[in-house]
Design a protein around this motif. Structure first.
Motif, mmCIF file in Angstrom:
data_model
loop_
_atom_site.group_PDB
_atom_site.id
_atom_site.type_symbol
_atom_site.label_atom_id
_atom_site.label_comp_id
_atom_site.label_asym_id
_atom_site.label_seq_id
_atom_site.Cartn_x
_atom_site.Cartn_y
_atom_site.Cartn_z
ATOM 1 N N ALA A 301 0.840 -1.198 0.000
ATOM 2 C CA ALA A 301 0.000 0.000 0.000
ATOM 3 C C ALA A 301 0.875 1.248 0.000
ATOM 4 O O ALA A 301 1.973 1.258 0.557
ATOM 5 C CB ALA A 301 -0.912 0.004 1.226
ATOM 6 N N VAL A 302 0.357 2.287 -0.629
ATOM 7 C CA VAL A 302 0.962 3.617 -0.585
ATOM 8 C C VAL A 302 -0.024 4.520 0.139
ATOM 9 O O VAL A 302 -1.202 4.565 -0.206
ATOM 10 C CB VAL A 302 1.248 4.146 -2.009
ATOM 11 N N VAL A 303 0.443 5.240 1.163
ATOM 12 C CA VAL A 303 -0.477 5.960 2.042
ATOM 13 C C VAL A 303 -0.074 7.425 2.187
ATOM 14 O O VAL A 303 1.065 7.815 1.923
ATOM 15 C CB VAL A 303 -0.542 5.300 3.449
ATOM 16 N N GLY A 304 -1.036 8.231 2.628
ATOM 17 C CA GLY A 304 -0.806 9.661 2.777
ATOM 18 C C GLY A 304 -0.112 10.043 4.058
ATOM 19 O O GLY A 304 0.575 11.063 4.124
ATOM 20 N N GLY A 305 -0.283 9.234 5.116
ATOM 21 C CA GLY A 305 0.330 9.548 6.396
ATOM 22 C C GLY A 305 1.824 9.279 6.386
ATOM 23 O O GLY A 305 2.319 8.441 5.626
ATOM 24 N N ALA A 306 2.541 10.003 7.240
ATOM 25 C CA ALA A 306 3.990 9.835 7.340
ATOM 26 C C ALA A 306 4.352 9.079 8.604
ATOM 27 O O ALA A 306 3.535 8.925 9.513
ATOM 28 C CB ALA A 306 4.678 11.194 7.327
ATOM 29 N N SER A 307 5.585 8.593 8.672
ATOM 30 C CA SER A 307 6.088 7.908 9.859
ATOM 31 C C SER A 307 7.582 8.185 9.970
ATOM 32 O O SER A 307 8.184 8.858 9.126
ATOM 33 C CB SER A 307 5.843 6.395 9.772
ATOM 34 N N ASP A 308 8.215 7.610 10.988
ATOM 35 C CA ASP A 308 9.663 7.744 11.119
ATOM 36 C C ASP A 308 10.399 7.017 10.008
ATOM 37 O O ASP A 308 11.591 7.266 9.774
ATOM 38 C CB ASP A 308 10.110 7.233 12.491
ATOM 39 N N GLY A 309 9.712 6.130 9.304
ATOM 40 C CA GLY A 309 10.317 5.497 8.136
ATOM 41 C C GLY A 309 10.675 6.494 7.052
ATOM 42 O O GLY A 309 11.588 6.253 6.259
ATOM 43 N N ASN A 310 9.960 7.622 7.003
ATOM 44 C CA ASN A 310 10.297 8.666 6.034
ATOM 45 C C ASN A 310 11.711 9.192 6.257
ATOM 46 O O ASN A 310 12.440 9.470 5.313
ATOM 47 C CB ASN A 310 9.305 9.829 6.137
ATOM 48 N N PHE A 311 12.102 9.343 7.539
ATOM 49 C CA PHE A 311 13.455 9.797 7.849
ATOM 50 C C PHE A 311 14.481 8.732 7.476
ATOM 51 O O PHE A 311 15.524 9.030 6.891
ATOM 52 C CB PHE A 311 13.588 10.116 9.340
ATOM 53 N N ALA A 312 14.184 7.487 7.819
ATOM 54 C CA ALA A 312 15.122 6.398 7.550
ATOM 55 C C ALA A 312 15.337 6.206 6.058
ATOM 56 O O ALA A 312 16.438 5.861 5.610
ATOM 57 C CB ALA A 312 14.627 5.108 8.196
ATOM 58 N N GLY A 313 14.277 6.422 5.270
ATOM 59 C CA GLY A 313 14.345 6.184 3.838
ATOM 60 C C GLY A 313 15.286 7.108 3.092
ATOM 61 O O GLY A 313 15.631 6.845 1.935
ATOM 62 N N ILE A 314 15.719 8.182 3.740
ATOM 63 C CA ILE A 314 16.723 9.055 3.131
ATOM 64 C C ILE A 314 18.064 8.339 3.027
ATOM 65 O O ILE A 314 18.868 8.618 2.130
ATOM 66 C CB ILE A 314 16.911 10.337 3.975
ATOM 67 N N HIS A 315 18.304 7.382 3.928
ATOM 68 C CA HIS A 315 19.639 6.825 4.113
ATOM 69 C C HIS A 315 19.770 5.350 3.761
ATOM 70 O O HIS A 315 20.888 4.889 3.484
ATOM 71 C CB HIS A 315 20.073 7.008 5.571
ATOM 72 N N THR A 316 18.670 4.581 3.806
ATOM 73 C CA THR A 316 18.806 3.138 3.620
ATOM 74 C C THR A 316 17.497 2.543 3.132
ATOM 75 O O THR A 316 16.495 3.248 2.947
ATOM 76 C CB THR A 316 19.246 2.468 4.931
ATOM 77 N N GLN A 317 17.502 1.224 2.917
ATOM 78 C CA GLN A 317 16.291 0.523 2.523
ATOM 79 C C GLN A 317 15.313 0.450 3.701
ATOM 80 O O GLN A 317 15.716 0.236 4.839
ATOM 81 C CB GLN A 317 16.623 -0.884 2.041
ATOM 82 N N VAL A 318 14.044 0.619 3.405
ATOM 83 C CA VAL A 318 13.006 0.666 4.440
ATOM 84 C C VAL A 318 11.815 -0.169 3.990
ATOM 85 O O VAL A 318 11.492 -0.221 2.801
ATOM 86 C CB VAL A 318 12.548 2.122 4.694
ATOM 87 N N LEU A 319 11.168 -0.824 4.950
ATOM 88 C CA LEU A 319 9.847 -1.396 4.716
ATOM 89 C C LEU A 319 8.990 -1.037 5.913
ATOM 90 O O LEU A 319 9.385 -1.238 7.061
ATOM 91 C CB LEU A 319 9.904 -2.914 4.522
#
Length: 357
Positions: A301-319
């Protein structure tokens, strides 16, 4: 894994109400998390102080894989009743879905993993933008192979994309005057702010998922006075960082209608988008593991809300979205499904092993 024990541990966390703004409550819930970890792993982890707020940290200080959670909630103490209720498969309570069940699943998933390579980290300010924990999250993510975010699933799907978020406050300064005797001597900030609302609405781009939403607005002091001050809060979201920069530039470039009025803008981009380029590889691994252990296909799913994963995704792979199955984040029907707690924890455990292999 013992579902009865998982439920007991989840109940302890949920019944410890922990709204972000209540620092004492957040310290208490982190202490309970540490006690549960001590019982489960014979290791209570560390409770660290990050810019005045408590953070739970179990495992490596330089992890290859990070399980990322938060234990603060949006519910003021006493606003959600009852605190704990089970009806069949449905468990209701404040923070069950967002995201204390996800944390418990992560804590149980850590059983048997290599604590020199994996860490479970839980913060206490995610719901208000992670102002104190962002630096920590980005720092640990820079050196990790993967960050697995234990936010709740959406219809059993993991989250492979999130919008970035921006928050702004626009203040318009005018001049007060008597509304009946000499309104022409005033500078009416209600008129100014109303025009700005229209300009903001025109900034959205539905094709790119860019929303620009004026939210709270205040103007004036009395009914017979030309308002000298108006304020407007704005929530902006997009899947594109370039779009977020475009909106930011436009907001900071707003000009007043009246030459003597003054516009003041504060705020900006809080969380960048979590883009599919940061999640696709881990999603494929998750699918592989899910099929292998008998869960089957895991949707995305692709969603409108944000999480701390948004910060992590700048630097590495995230799920993201590897936490609880249920519904009702921030709503009175918030709940999780008990039958998914063990399978999702097992999926997380096996996914970490797959990443480290």
């Amino acid at each position: 894994m013992n579902q009865t024990q998982i439920l007991d541990d989840l109940r302890a966390l949920v019944e410890c109400e922990s709204p972000t703004e209540d620092l004492q409550a957040c310290r208490k819930v982190i202490a309970i998390a540490s006690a549960i970890s001590k019982k489960l792993h014979n290791d209570g982890g560390d409770i660290i102080d990050e810019k005045g707020r408590p953070v739970f940290w179990l495992g490596s200080k330089n992890p290859e894989v990070v399980l990322l959670a938060h234990l603060d909630t949006v519910w003021p103490i006493g606003s959600f009743t009852s605190l704990w209720n089970i009806e069949g498969d449905v468990i209701r309570g404040p923070g069950t879905y967002d995201m204390k069940a996800g944390f418990i699943q992560g804590l149980y998933a850590m059983k048997g993993l290599d604590f020199t390579k994996v860490a479970l980290i839980a913060t206490t300010d995610e719901e208000t933008g992670s102002a104190t924990s962002r630096e920590l999250i980005e720092s640990v993510s820079k050196y990790a192979k993967a960050v697995l975010v234990l936010e709740s699933a959406i219809d059993e799907k993991v989250k492979v994309g999130r919008k970035g978020t921006s928050m702004y406050r626009i203040s318009v300064h005018g001049r007060a005057a008597h509304a009946g005797l000499e309104p022409e001597k005033g500078i009416n900030t209600s008129i100014e702010i109303a025009r700005i609302v229209g300009e903001l609405a025109a900034l959205e781009n539905k094709d790119l998922g860019t929303s620009v939403v004026p939210t709270t607005m205040h103007s004036g002091t009395t009914t017979n006075t030309v308002p000298a001050l108006a304020t407007l809060d704005v929530d902006c979201r997009s899947f594109s960082l370039a779009e977020m920069e475009r909106v930011k530039s436009a907001i900071y470039g707003l000009k007043p209608l009246h030459s003597e009025a003054r516009i003041e803008v504060s705020g900006g981009i809080n969380r960048p988008p979590l883009e599919k380029s940061a999640t696709s590889a881990l999603y494929e691994k998750c699918q592989k593991v899910s099929r292998r252990i008998g869960i089957g296909e895991i949707g995305a799913a692709v969603v409108g809300g944000a999480s701390d994963g948004n910060f992590a995704g700048i630097h590495t792979q995230v799920l993201d979205g590897l936490g609880a199955v249920g519904d009702g984040a921030h709503a009175l029907h918030e709940h999780v499904l008990a039958s998914h707690l063990v399978p999702r924890s097992q999926l997380l455990h096996e996914l970490v092993k797959e990443i480290l292999s």
